[in-house]
Design a protein around this motif. Structure first.
Motif, mmCIF file in Angstrom:
data_model
loop_
_atom_site.group_PDB
_atom_site.id
_atom_site.type_symbol
_atom_site.label_atom_id
_atom_site.label_comp_id
_atom_site.label_asym_id
_atom_site.label_seq_id
_atom_site.Cartn_x
_atom_site.Cartn_y
_atom_site.Cartn_z
ATOM 1 N N ASN A 206 25.945 50.387 20.241
ATOM 2 C CA ASN A 206 24.496 50.525 20.312
ATOM 3 C C ASN A 206 23.867 50.670 18.928
ATOM 4 O O ASN A 206 23.782 51.744 18.363
ATOM 5 C CB ASN A 206 24.110 51.712 21.205
ATOM 6 C CG ASN A 206 24.837 53.003 20.850
ATOM 7 O OD1 ASN A 206 26.055 53.065 20.863
ATOM 8 N ND2 ASN A 206 24.083 54.040 20.515
ATOM 9 N N THR A 207 23.456 49.560 18.363
ATOM 10 C CA THR A 207 22.790 49.541 17.064
ATOM 11 C C THR A 207 21.875 48.332 16.981
ATOM 12 O O THR A 207 22.223 47.258 17.494
ATOM 13 C CB THR A 207 23.789 49.510 15.895
ATOM 14 O OG1 THR A 207 23.069 49.284 14.665
ATOM 15 C CG2 THR A 207 24.837 48.430 16.052
ATOM 16 N N PRO A 208 20.721 48.471 16.329
ATOM 17 C CA PRO A 208 19.834 47.323 16.158
ATOM 18 C C PRO A 208 20.275 46.374 15.052
ATOM 19 O O PRO A 208 19.641 45.329 14.839
ATOM 20 C CB PRO A 208 18.490 47.970 15.802
ATOM 21 C CG PRO A 208 18.863 49.249 15.123
ATOM 22 C CD PRO A 208 20.110 49.718 15.827
ATOM 23 N N PHE A 209 21.355 46.705 14.344
ATOM 24 C CA PHE A 209 21.763 45.912 13.187
ATOM 25 C C PHE A 209 22.797 44.832 13.526
ATOM 26 O O PHE A 209 23.281 44.147 12.620
ATOM 27 C CB PHE A 209 22.308 46.823 12.089
ATOM 28 C CG PHE A 209 21.285 47.776 11.539
ATOM 29 C CD1 PHE A 209 20.221 47.308 10.786
ATOM 30 C CD2 PHE A 209 21.368 49.138 11.782
ATOM 31 C CE1 PHE A 209 19.257 48.173 10.282
ATOM 32 C CE2 PHE A 209 20.418 50.020 11.289
ATOM 33 C CZ PHE A 209 19.355 49.534 10.530
ATOM 34 N N ILE A 210 23.139 44.665 14.793
ATOM 35 C CA ILE A 210 24.087 43.622 15.185
ATOM 36 C C ILE A 210 23.567 42.256 14.720
ATOM 37 O O ILE A 210 22.399 41.908 14.907
ATOM 38 C CB ILE A 210 24.281 43.604 16.722
ATOM 39 C CG1 ILE A 210 24.911 44.912 17.207
ATOM 40 C CG2 ILE A 210 25.124 42.408 17.149
ATOM 41 C CD1 ILE A 210 26.314 45.158 16.717
ATOM 42 N N GLY A 211 24.453 41.490 14.109
ATOM 43 C CA GLY A 211 24.097 40.150 13.647
ATOM 44 C C GLY A 211 23.558 40.096 12.231
ATOM 45 O O GLY A 211 23.436 39.006 11.659
ATOM 46 N N GLU A 212 23.248 41.259 11.646
ATOM 47 C CA GLU A 212 22.732 41.256 10.275
ATOM 48 C C GLU A 212 23.857 40.966 9.290
ATOM 49 O O GLU A 212 24.984 41.427 9.449
ATOM 50 C CB GLU A 212 22.083 42.603 9.951
ATOM 51 C CG GLU A 212 21.522 42.651 8.543
ATOM 52 C CD GLU A 212 20.564 43.804 8.304
ATOM 53 O OE1 GLU A 212 20.411 44.181 7.132
ATOM 54 O OE2 GLU A 212 19.977 44.307 9.271
ATOM 55 N N LYS A 213 23.543 40.202 8.247
ATOM 56 C CA LYS A 213 24.515 39.890 7.203
ATOM 57 C C LYS A 213 24.383 40.919 6.086
ATOM 58 O O LYS A 213 23.278 41.157 5.571
ATOM 59 C CB LYS A 213 24.310 38.472 6.676
ATOM 60 C CG LYS A 213 24.693 37.394 7.701
ATOM 61 C CD LYS A 213 24.559 36.006 7.127
ATOM 62 C CE LYS A 213 25.167 34.961 8.053
ATOM 63 N NZ LYS A 213 24.569 34.939 9.395
ATOM 64 N N VAL A 214 25.519 41.526 5.715
ATOM 65 C CA VAL A 214 25.514 42.592 4.721
ATOM 66 C C VAL A 214 26.633 42.389 3.709
ATOM 67 O O VAL A 214 27.576 41.626 3.934
ATOM 68 C CB VAL A 214 25.691 43.978 5.391
ATOM 69 C CG1 VAL A 214 24.474 44.340 6.221
ATOM 70 C CG2 VAL A 214 26.968 44.030 6.235
ATOM 71 N N LEU A 215 26.522 43.112 2.602
ATOM 72 C CA LEU A 215 27.551 43.146 1.566
ATOM 73 C C LEU A 215 28.264 44.490 1.618
ATOM 74 O O LEU A 215 27.938 45.350 2.423
ATOM 75 C CB LEU A 215 26.914 42.932 0.195
ATOM 76 C CG LEU A 215 26.178 41.600 0.007
ATOM 77 C CD1 LEU A 215 25.238 41.679 -1.183
ATOM 78 C CD2 LEU A 215 27.164 40.452 -0.156
ATOM 79 N N ALA A 216 29.253 44.675 0.742
ATOM 80 C CA ALA A 216 29.994 45.937 0.608
ATOM 81 C C ALA A 216 30.850 46.220 1.845
ATOM 82 O O ALA A 216 30.648 47.195 2.556
ATOM 83 C CB ALA A 216 29.061 47.099 0.308
ATOM 84 N N GLU A 217 31.838 45.377 2.042
ATOM 85 C CA GLU A 217 32.761 45.543 3.159
ATOM 86 C C GLU A 217 33.902 46.492 2.779
ATOM 87 O O GLU A 217 34.448 46.415 1.679
ATOM 88 C CB GLU A 217 33.344 44.174 3.545
ATOM 89 C CG GLU A 217 34.273 44.209 4.738
ATOM 90 C CD GLU A 217 34.847 42.845 5.073
ATOM 91 O OE1 GLU A 217 35.161 42.616 6.245
ATOM 92 O OE2 GLU A 217 34.973 42.003 4.149
ATOM 93 N N THR A 218 34.246 47.401 3.689
ATOM 94 C CA THR A 218 35.364 48.310 3.441
ATOM 95 C C THR A 218 36.685 47.542 3.480
ATOM 96 O O THR A 218 36.948 46.785 4.422
ATOM 97 C CB THR A 218 35.415 49.426 4.499
ATOM 98 O OG1 THR A 218 34.116 49.966 4.691
ATOM 99 C CG2 THR A 218 36.382 50.525 4.084
ATOM 100 N N LEU A 219 37.517 47.758 2.464
ATOM 101 C CA LEU A 219 38.862 47.165 2.435
ATOM 102 C C LEU A 219 39.927 48.188 2.815
ATOM 103 O O LEU A 219 40.834 47.881 3.585
ATOM 104 C CB LEU A 219 39.160 46.604 1.041
ATOM 105 C CG LEU A 219 38.230 45.506 0.526
ATOM 106 C CD1 LEU A 219 38.667 45.071 -0.872
ATOM 107 C CD2 LEU A 219 38.213 44.313 1.475
ATOM 108 N N TYR A 220 39.828 49.395 2.257
ATOM 109 C CA TYR A 220 40.805 50.457 2.523
ATOM 110 C C TYR A 220 40.087 51.797 2.571
ATOM 111 O O TYR A 220 39.117 52.020 1.836
ATOM 112 C CB TYR A 220 41.854 50.564 1.409
ATOM 113 C CG TYR A 220 42.790 49.396 1.255
ATOM 114 C CD1 TYR A 220 43.984 49.330 1.978
ATOM 115 C CD2 TYR A 220 42.495 48.376 0.354
ATOM 116 C CE1 TYR A 220 44.852 48.258 1.808
ATOM 117 C CE2 TYR A 220 43.359 47.300 0.178
ATOM 118 C CZ TYR A 220 44.536 47.252 0.913
ATOM 119 O OH TYR A 220 45.388 46.193 0.750
ATOM 120 N N THR A 221 40.613 52.690 3.397
ATOM 121 C CA THR A 221 40.199 54.091 3.371
ATOM 122 C C THR A 221 41.440 54.956 3.339
ATOM 123 O O THR A 221 42.335 54.801 4.181
ATOM 124 C CB THR A 221 39.332 54.443 4.595
ATOM 125 O OG1 THR A 221 38.200 53.564 4.638
ATOM 126 C CG2 THR A 221 38.845 55.880 4.515
#
Length: 429
Positions: free
Chosen positions: A402-417
Protein backbone atom coordinates in the motif's frame (compact mmCIF):
# COMPACT_ATOMS: atom_id res chain seq x y z
CA UNK A 1 33.03 -14.53 13.46
CA UNK A 2 34.13 -14.11 9.87
CA UNK A 3 35.91 -11.03 8.60
CA UNK A 4 34.68 -8.93 5.67
CA UNK A 5 36.47 -6.39 3.52
CA UNK A 6 34.42 -3.88 1.53
CA UNK A 7 36.56 -2.30 -1.19
CA UNK A 8 36.09 0.50 -3.73
CA UNK A 9 33.24 2.19 -1.87
CA UNK A 10 32.47 5.89 -1.69
CA UNK A 11 31.77 7.65 1.61
CA UNK A 12 30.60 11.20 2.31
CA UNK A 13 32.96 13.46 4.21
CA UNK A 14 31.92 16.50 6.24
CA UNK A 15 32.08 18.69 3.13
CA UNK A 16 29.52 16.53 1.28
CA UNK A 17 32.29 15.14 -0.95
CA UNK A 18 32.36 11.50 -2.02
CA UNK A 19 35.71 9.95 -1.17
CA UNK A 20 37.11 6.51 -1.83
CA UNK A 21 36.71 4.27 1.22
CA UNK A 22 37.39 0.64 2.11
CA UNK A 23 35.99 -0.87 5.31
CA UNK A 24 37.38 -3.87 7.19
CA UNK A 25 34.90 -5.65 9.46
CA UNK A 26 35.87 -8.02 12.26
CA UNK A 27 33.88 -9.37 15.22
CA UNK A 28 30.84 -7.44 14.03
CA UNK A 29 32.55 -4.04 14.27
CA UNK A 30 34.30 -1.66 11.89
CA UNK A 31 37.97 -2.40 12.60
CA UNK A 32 39.63 -0.27 9.92
CA UNK A 33 38.48 2.31 7.42
CA UNK A 34 40.32 4.24 4.74
CA UNK A 35 41.79 4.02 1.29
CA UNK A 36 43.75 1.13 -0.13
CA UNK A 37 43.01 -1.59 2.42
CA UNK A 38 43.53 -4.25 -0.25
CA UNK A 39 46.52 -5.53 1.73
CA UNK A 40 43.91 -7.14 4.01
CA UNK A 41 42.65 -9.41 1.20
CA UNK A 42 44.41 -12.48 2.58
CA UNK A 43 43.03 -11.85 6.07
CA UNK A 44 39.42 -11.52 4.90
CA UNK A 45 36.89 -14.35 4.75
CA UNK A 46 34.65 -12.30 2.45
CA UNK A 47 35.41 -9.47 0.01
CA UNK A 48 32.69 -7.19 -1.31
CA UNK A 49 33.60 -4.97 -4.27
CA UNK A 50 31.32 -1.92 -3.97
CA UNK A 51 32.40 -0.74 -7.45
CA UNK A 52 32.04 2.92 -6.56
CA UNK A 53 28.70 2.59 -4.76
CA UNK A 54 27.82 4.77 -1.77
CA UNK A 55 28.55 3.42 1.72
CA UNK A 56 26.40 4.92 4.48
CA UNK A 57 25.72 4.07 8.09
CA UNK A 58 22.73 1.76 8.29
CA UNK A 59 19.63 3.94 8.25
CA UNK A 60 17.72 4.53 11.51
CA UNK A 61 13.91 4.71 11.51
CA UNK A 62 12.21 5.74 14.74
CA UNK A 63 8.70 4.98 13.46
CA UNK A 64 7.57 1.66 11.95
CA UNK A 65 4.60 -0.66 12.40
CA UNK A 66 5.40 -4.37 12.27
CA UNK A 67 1.90 -5.55 13.32
CA UNK A 68 3.06 -8.58 15.33
CA UNK A 69 1.50 -9.84 17.52
CA UNK A 70 -2.13 -9.42 16.53
CA UNK A 71 -2.18 -8.34 12.90
CA UNK A 72 0.19 -10.69 11.09
CA UNK A 73 -1.97 -10.72 7.96
CA UNK A 74 -0.56 -7.23 7.32
CA UNK A 75 3.07 -7.68 8.42
CA UNK A 76 5.28 -9.67 10.77
CA UNK A 77 8.48 -8.82 12.58
CA UNK A 78 10.30 -11.02 10.06
CA UNK A 79 8.79 -9.44 6.93
CA UNK A 80 8.89 -5.94 8.40
CA UNK A 81 12.55 -6.23 9.32
CA UNK A 82 13.38 -7.65 5.87
CA UNK A 83 11.51 -4.72 4.36
CA UNK A 84 13.61 -2.36 6.48
CA UNK A 85 16.80 -4.13 5.43
CA UNK A 86 15.89 -3.83 1.76
CA UNK A 87 15.63 -0.08 2.26
CA UNK A 88 19.04 0.09 3.97
CA UNK A 89 17.67 0.38 7.52
CA UNK A 90 19.57 -1.40 10.26
CA UNK A 91 17.86 0.03 13.37
CA UNK A 92 14.11 0.61 13.60
CA UNK A 93 11.70 1.47 16.41
CA UNK A 94 8.42 -0.46 16.34
CA UNK A 95 5.12 1.04 17.44
CA UNK A 96 2.98 -0.65 20.12
CA UNK A 97 -0.49 -0.69 18.49
CA UNK A 98 -0.49 -4.49 18.74
CA UNK A 99 -2.64 -7.20 20.30
CA UNK A 100 -1.86 -7.73 23.10
CA UNK A 101 -0.58 -4.22 23.64
CA UNK A 102 2.94 -4.03 25.18
CA UNK A 103 1.67 -2.07 28.18
CA UNK A 104 3.26 -4.34 30.81
CA UNK A 105 6.74 -5.77 31.19
CA UNK A 106 5.36 -9.24 30.41
CA UNK A 107 3.64 -8.16 27.18
CA UNK A 108 6.66 -6.12 26.09
CA UNK A 109 9.01 -9.03 26.75
CA UNK A 110 6.77 -11.32 24.70
CA UNK A 111 7.32 -9.06 21.68
CA UNK A 112 11.03 -8.92 22.45
CA UNK A 113 11.21 -12.71 22.21
CA UNK A 114 9.74 -12.63 18.70
CA UNK A 115 12.18 -9.88 17.75
CA UNK A 116 15.11 -11.91 19.03
CA UNK A 117 13.96 -14.93 17.03
CA UNK A 118 12.83 -13.37 13.75
CA UNK A 119 14.22 -9.85 13.21
CA UNK A 120 17.08 -9.41 10.74
CA UNK A 121 17.75 -5.79 11.80
CA UNK A 122 17.94 -4.13 15.22
CA UNK A 123 14.35 -3.59 16.39
CA UNK A 124 13.60 -1.43 19.43
CA UNK A 125 10.05 -2.00 20.68
CA UNK A 126 8.10 0.91 22.14
CA UNK A 127 5.85 0.41 25.15
CA UNK A 128 2.67 2.44 25.60
CA UNK A 129 1.88 5.64 27.48
CA UNK A 130 -1.38 4.24 28.89
CA UNK A 131 -2.90 0.82 29.51
CA UNK A 132 -4.47 -0.61 26.38
CA UNK A 133 -3.55 2.53 24.36
CA UNK A 134 -7.00 4.07 24.82
CA UNK A 135 -7.39 4.27 28.60
CA UNK A 136 -6.31 7.02 30.97
CA UNK A 137 -4.49 4.63 33.30
CA UNK A 138 -0.72 5.05 33.14
CA UNK A 139 1.62 2.12 32.66
CA UNK A 140 4.45 1.34 35.09
CA UNK A 141 7.20 3.49 33.57
CA UNK A 142 9.82 2.54 36.16
CA UNK A 143 9.37 -1.20 35.60
CA UNK A 144 9.35 -0.81 31.82
CA UNK A 145 12.48 1.35 31.89
CA UNK A 146 14.27 -1.22 34.06
CA UNK A 147 13.20 -3.96 31.62
CA UNK A 148 14.88 -2.09 28.76
CA UNK A 149 12.19 0.07 27.16
CA UNK A 150 13.71 3.15 25.46
CA UNK A 151 10.53 5.27 24.98
CA UNK A 152 6.73 5.18 25.27
CA UNK A 153 4.02 6.14 22.80
CA UNK A 154 0.34 5.70 22.03
CA UNK A 155 0.98 6.05 18.31
CA UNK A 156 -2.13 5.60 16.24
CA UNK A 157 -4.23 7.57 18.70
CA UNK A 158 -3.55 10.81 20.50
CA UNK A 159 -3.69 11.06 24.30
CA UNK A 160 -7.02 12.85 24.46
CA UNK A 161 -6.95 14.17 28.02
CA UNK A 162 -4.54 16.91 29.06
CA UNK A 163 -4.49 15.60 32.61
CA UNK A 164 -3.42 12.15 31.45
CA UNK A 165 -0.65 13.60 29.31
CA UNK A 166 0.54 15.81 32.16
CA UNK A 167 0.75 12.89 34.58
CA UNK A 168 2.41 10.71 31.92
CA UNK A 169 5.07 13.32 31.24
CA UNK A 170 5.65 13.85 34.94
CA UNK A 171 6.16 10.14 35.63
CA UNK A 172 8.12 9.41 32.44
CA UNK A 173 10.47 12.32 33.15
CA UNK A 174 11.31 10.82 36.57
CA UNK A 175 12.79 7.70 34.94
CA UNK A 176 14.13 9.33 31.76
CA UNK A 177 11.64 7.88 29.26
CA UNK A 178 10.79 10.08 26.25
CA UNK A 179 7.10 10.60 25.51
CA UNK A 180 6.52 10.04 21.78
CA UNK A 181 3.25 11.56 20.64
CA UNK A 182 0.79 10.89 17.85
CA UNK A 183 -0.91 14.28 18.04
CA UNK A 184 -4.57 14.17 17.10
CA UNK A 185 -7.48 15.80 18.88
CA UNK A 186 -10.29 13.43 18.03
CA UNK A 187 -12.95 16.02 18.84
CA UNK A 188 -11.71 17.92 15.77
CA UNK A 189 -11.75 14.97 13.34
CA UNK A 190 -15.38 15.26 12.18
CA UNK A 191 -15.09 11.97 10.27
CA UNK A 192 -12.32 13.27 8.02
CA UNK A 193 -10.29 10.98 5.77
CA UNK A 194 -7.98 13.47 4.00
CA UNK A 195 -6.77 17.04 4.47
CA UNK A 196 -9.50 19.66 4.65
CA UNK A 197 -8.67 21.76 1.62
CA UNK A 198 -9.23 22.26 -2.08
CA UNK A 199 -8.83 18.58 -2.93
CA UNK A 200 -11.29 17.31 -0.31
CA UNK A 201 -13.86 19.74 -1.72
CA UNK A 202 -13.08 18.66 -5.28
CA UNK A 203 -13.48 14.97 -4.41
CA UNK A 204 -16.39 15.61 -2.04
CA UNK A 205 -14.65 13.77 0.80
CA UNK A 206 -14.68 14.79 4.49
CA UNK A 207 -11.58 16.72 5.50
CA UNK A 208 -9.26 16.80 8.52
CA UNK A 209 -8.42 20.33 9.63
CA UNK A 210 -4.83 21.24 10.45
CA UNK A 211 -5.73 22.18 14.03
CA UNK A 212 -6.51 18.51 14.73
CA UNK A 213 -2.73 18.04 14.92
CA UNK A 214 -1.33 21.44 15.88
CA UNK A 215 -3.72 22.20 18.74
CA UNK A 216 -2.67 19.05 20.60
CA UNK A 217 1.02 19.80 19.98
CA UNK A 218 0.49 23.26 21.48
CA UNK A 219 -1.13 21.72 24.57
CA UNK A 220 1.63 19.17 24.97
CA UNK A 221 4.48 21.65 24.52
CA UNK A 222 3.26 23.62 27.51
CA UNK A 223 2.94 20.40 29.52
CA UNK A 224 6.48 19.42 28.50
CA UNK A 225 7.72 22.80 29.69
CA UNK A 226 5.89 22.29 32.98
CA UNK A 227 7.22 18.76 33.58
CA UNK A 228 10.65 18.85 31.94
CA UNK A 229 9.84 15.75 29.91
CA UNK A 230 11.48 14.91 26.58
CA UNK A 231 8.55 15.26 24.18
CA UNK A 232 8.92 13.85 20.65
CA UNK A 233 6.29 14.60 18.00
CA UNK A 234 5.55 11.94 15.39
CA UNK A 235 4.99 12.71 11.68
CA UNK A 236 4.66 16.51 11.75
CA UNK A 237 2.53 17.64 8.78
CA UNK A 238 1.31 21.24 9.12
CA UNK A 239 2.87 24.67 8.94
CA UNK A 240 1.29 25.56 12.28
CA UNK A 241 2.94 22.55 13.91
CA UNK A 242 6.34 23.55 12.54
CA UNK A 243 5.87 27.11 13.77
CA UNK A 244 4.98 26.22 17.34
CA UNK A 245 7.70 23.55 17.60
CA UNK A 246 10.24 26.10 16.38
CA UNK A 247 9.07 28.60 19.00
CA UNK A 248 9.16 25.90 21.71
CA UNK A 249 12.76 24.99 20.87
CA UNK A 250 13.71 28.65 21.03
CA UNK A 251 12.08 28.76 24.48
CA UNK A 252 14.23 25.86 25.68
CA UNK A 253 11.51 23.21 25.82
CA UNK A 254 12.88 19.69 25.30
CA UNK A 255 11.02 18.85 22.10
CA UNK A 256 12.13 16.84 19.08
CA UNK A 257 10.16 15.79 16.02
CA UNK A 258 10.16 13.81 12.79
CA UNK A 259 8.74 14.17 9.28
CA UNK A 260 7.84 11.47 6.75
CA UNK A 261 9.09 11.29 3.15
CA UNK A 262 5.54 11.26 1.80
CA UNK A 263 4.69 14.58 3.46
CA UNK A 264 7.84 16.13 1.98
CA UNK A 265 7.29 14.75 -1.52
CA UNK A 266 3.51 14.91 -1.93
CA UNK A 267 0.72 17.36 -1.16
CA UNK A 268 -3.06 17.10 -1.34
CA UNK A 269 -2.81 18.23 -4.97
CA UNK A 270 -1.10 14.97 -5.92
CA UNK A 271 -4.13 12.88 -4.92
CA UNK A 272 -5.66 11.89 -8.28
CA UNK A 273 -9.00 10.49 -7.10
CA UNK A 274 -10.62 8.62 -4.21
CA UNK A 275 -7.60 6.29 -3.92
CA UNK A 276 -6.94 4.84 -0.45
CA UNK A 277 -3.23 4.41 -1.19
CA UNK A 278 -3.08 8.17 -0.66
CA UNK A 279 -4.75 7.89 2.74
CA UNK A 280 -2.41 8.29 5.67
CA UNK A 281 -2.59 9.87 9.12
CA UNK A 282 -1.76 12.70 9.24
CA UNK A 283 -2.98 13.30 5.68
CA UNK A 284 -1.16 14.85 2.76
CA UNK A 285 -1.51 18.56 3.42
CA UNK A 286 -1.52 21.75 1.34
CA UNK A 287 1.42 23.11 -0.66
CA UNK A 288 2.25 25.73 1.97
CA UNK A 289 2.39 22.99 4.63
CA UNK A 290 4.75 20.98 2.42
CA UNK A 291 6.98 24.04 2.01
CA UNK A 292 7.01 24.62 5.78
CA UNK A 293 8.13 21.03 6.40
CA UNK A 294 11.04 21.43 4.01
CA UNK A 295 11.99 24.73 5.63
CA UNK A 296 11.68 23.10 9.08
CA UNK A 297 14.14 20.38 8.13
CA UNK A 298 16.61 22.87 6.75
CA UNK A 299 16.56 25.17 9.77
CA UNK A 300 16.72 22.34 12.34
CA UNK A 301 13.19 22.66 13.68
CA UNK A 302 12.50 19.14 12.42
CA UNK A 303 15.16 16.75 13.70
CA UNK A 304 14.91 13.72 11.46
CA UNK A 305 13.10 11.73 8.80
CA UNK A 306 11.01 8.67 9.75
CA UNK A 307 8.89 6.49 7.47
CA UNK A 308 5.77 5.63 9.52
CA UNK A 309 5.86 2.31 7.62
CA UNK A 310 2.22 1.21 8.03
CA UNK A 311 1.28 -1.96 6.12
CA UNK A 312 -2.30 -2.90 5.25
CA UNK A 313 -3.68 -5.57 2.96
CA UNK A 314 -4.69 -4.89 -0.64
CA UNK A 315 -8.28 -5.74 0.25
CA UNK A 316 -8.32 -3.16 3.05
CA UNK A 317 -7.00 -0.48 0.70
CA UNK A 318 -9.29 -1.38 -2.24
CA UNK A 319 -12.20 0.68 -0.92
CA UNK A 320 -13.05 4.38 -0.63
CA UNK A 321 -10.85 6.62 1.49
CA UNK A 322 -13.84 7.02 3.81
CA UNK A 323 -13.65 3.30 4.70
CA UNK A 324 -10.00 2.29 4.29
CA UNK A 325 -7.46 2.30 7.14
CA UNK A 326 -4.87 5.07 7.34
CA UNK A 327 -1.25 4.38 6.38
CA UNK A 328 1.24 3.48 3.67
CA UNK A 329 4.39 1.34 3.57
CA UNK A 330 7.68 3.22 3.36
CA UNK A 331 10.74 1.30 4.54
CA UNK A 332 11.82 0.02 1.13
CA UNK A 333 11.41 3.26 -0.78
CA UNK A 334 12.33 6.07 1.65
CA UNK A 335 15.99 6.62 0.79
CA UNK A 336 15.48 6.23 -2.96
CA UNK A 337 12.59 8.69 -2.93
CA UNK A 338 14.48 11.26 -0.85
CA UNK A 339 17.56 10.98 -3.06
CA UNK A 340 15.56 11.23 -6.28
CA UNK A 341 13.24 14.07 -5.26
CA UNK A 342 15.60 16.21 -3.20
CA UNK A 343 19.29 15.38 -3.75
CA UNK A 344 19.14 15.02 -7.54
CA UNK A 345 17.08 18.21 -7.77
CA UNK A 346 19.58 20.14 -5.65
CA UNK A 347 17.17 20.99 -2.83
CA UNK A 348 19.05 18.99 -0.19
CA UNK A 349 22.63 17.78 -0.14
CA UNK A 350 23.29 14.06 0.04
CA UNK A 351 24.94 14.57 3.41
CA UNK A 352 21.85 16.30 4.79
CA UNK A 353 19.60 13.42 3.73
CA UNK A 354 21.98 10.77 5.07
CA UNK A 355 22.29 12.61 8.39
CA UNK A 356 18.51 13.05 8.72
CA UNK A 357 18.13 9.29 8.21
CA UNK A 358 21.05 8.05 10.35
CA UNK A 359 22.81 10.06 13.05
CA UNK A 360 20.01 12.59 13.64
CA UNK A 361 17.29 10.03 14.57
CA UNK A 362 19.85 8.14 16.65
CA UNK A 363 20.71 11.35 18.51
CA UNK A 364 17.03 12.06 19.28
CA UNK A 365 16.86 8.98 21.52
CA UNK A 366 20.54 8.60 22.41
CA UNK A 367 20.94 5.40 20.38
CA UNK A 368 24.42 4.03 19.70
CA UNK A 369 24.07 3.70 15.93
CA UNK A 370 24.01 5.82 12.80
CA UNK A 371 27.77 6.23 12.19
CA UNK A 372 30.58 4.58 10.26
CA UNK A 373 33.18 5.25 12.93
CA UNK A 374 35.98 2.78 13.58
CA UNK A 375 34.94 0.67 16.57
CA UNK A 376 31.21 1.09 15.97
CA UNK A 377 28.93 -1.82 15.00
CA UNK A 378 29.24 -2.67 11.32
CA UNK A 379 25.70 -1.57 10.43
CA UNK A 380 26.17 -0.46 6.84
CA UNK A 381 24.08 0.20 3.74
CA UNK A 382 25.48 0.18 0.20
CA UNK A 383 23.56 2.08 -2.51
CA UNK A 384 24.01 2.29 -6.26
CA UNK A 385 23.16 5.93 -6.83
CA UNK A 386 23.10 6.24 -10.60
CA UNK A 387 20.91 3.36 -11.81
CA UNK A 388 17.22 4.13 -12.36
CA UNK A 389 14.78 1.46 -11.20
CA UNK A 390 11.00 1.27 -10.99
CA UNK A 391 9.22 0.84 -7.68
CA UNK A 392 7.66 -2.57 -8.24
CA UNK A 393 5.49 -4.30 -5.62
CA UNK A 394 6.74 -7.67 -6.84
CA UNK A 395 10.13 -6.74 -5.37
CA UNK A 396 8.82 -5.85 -1.90
CA UNK A 397 9.88 -7.82 1.16
CA UNK A 398 6.91 -6.42 3.07
CA UNK A 399 3.68 -8.41 3.12
CA UNK A 400 1.88 -5.26 1.98
CA UNK A 401 2.17 -2.95 -1.03
CA UNK A 402 0.00 0.00 0.00
CA UNK A 403 1.88 3.01 -1.34
CA UNK A 404 1.12 5.74 -3.89
CA UNK A 405 4.66 5.47 -5.28
CA UNK A 406 4.16 2.21 -7.21
CA UNK A 407 5.48 2.60 -10.74
CA UNK A 408 7.65 5.63 -9.98
CA UNK A 409 11.20 5.55 -11.35
CA UNK A 410 13.84 6.29 -8.72
CA UNK A 411 17.59 6.26 -8.16
CA UNK A 412 19.68 5.00 -5.20
CA UNK A 413 18.95 1.29 -5.17
CA UNK A 414 20.06 -0.74 -2.15
CA UNK A 415 22.74 -3.32 -3.01
CA UNK A 416 23.68 -4.64 0.46
CA UNK A 417 22.64 -4.15 4.06
CA UNK A 418 24.91 -5.28 6.90
CA UNK A 419 23.93 -5.64 10.56
CA UNK A 420 26.76 -6.32 13.01
CA UNK A 421 28.98 -7.22 10.07
CA UNK A 422 26.60 -9.81 8.59
CA UNK A 423 24.81 -9.36 5.28
CA UNK A 424 21.09 -9.38 6.09
CA UNK A 425 19.90 -8.30 2.66
CA UNK A 426 21.52 -8.28 -0.78
CA UNK A 427 20.16 -7.49 -4.21
CA UNK A 428 19.94 -10.61 -6.35
CA UNK A 429 22.05 -10.89 -9.46
Amino acid sequence: MKTTLIINGKELNERNELIQTDIYIKNGNIQMKGQQLQMLHLDSDQIIDAKGALLTPGLVDVHVHFREPGFTHKETIKTGSLSAARGGYTTVCAMPNLDPVPDTVENWQAVERIIEKDAVVNVLQYATITKGLRSEELVDYKALKEAGVFAVTNDGVGVQTAGTMYLAMKEAAKVGLPIVAHTEDESLLFGGCMHHGKKSKELNLPGIISATESSQIARDLLLAEETGAHYHVCHVSTKESVRIIREAKQAGIHVTCEVCPHHLILSEEDIPCDDANYKMNPPLRALDDQAALIEGLLDGTIDCIATDHAPHTTEEKSVSMTEAPFGIVGSETAFSLMYTHFVKTGRFTLKQVVDWMTIKPADVFGLSCGTLNVGSPADIAIYQLDKEVEINPADFESKSINTPFIGEKVLAETLYTFVNGEIVWAKEG
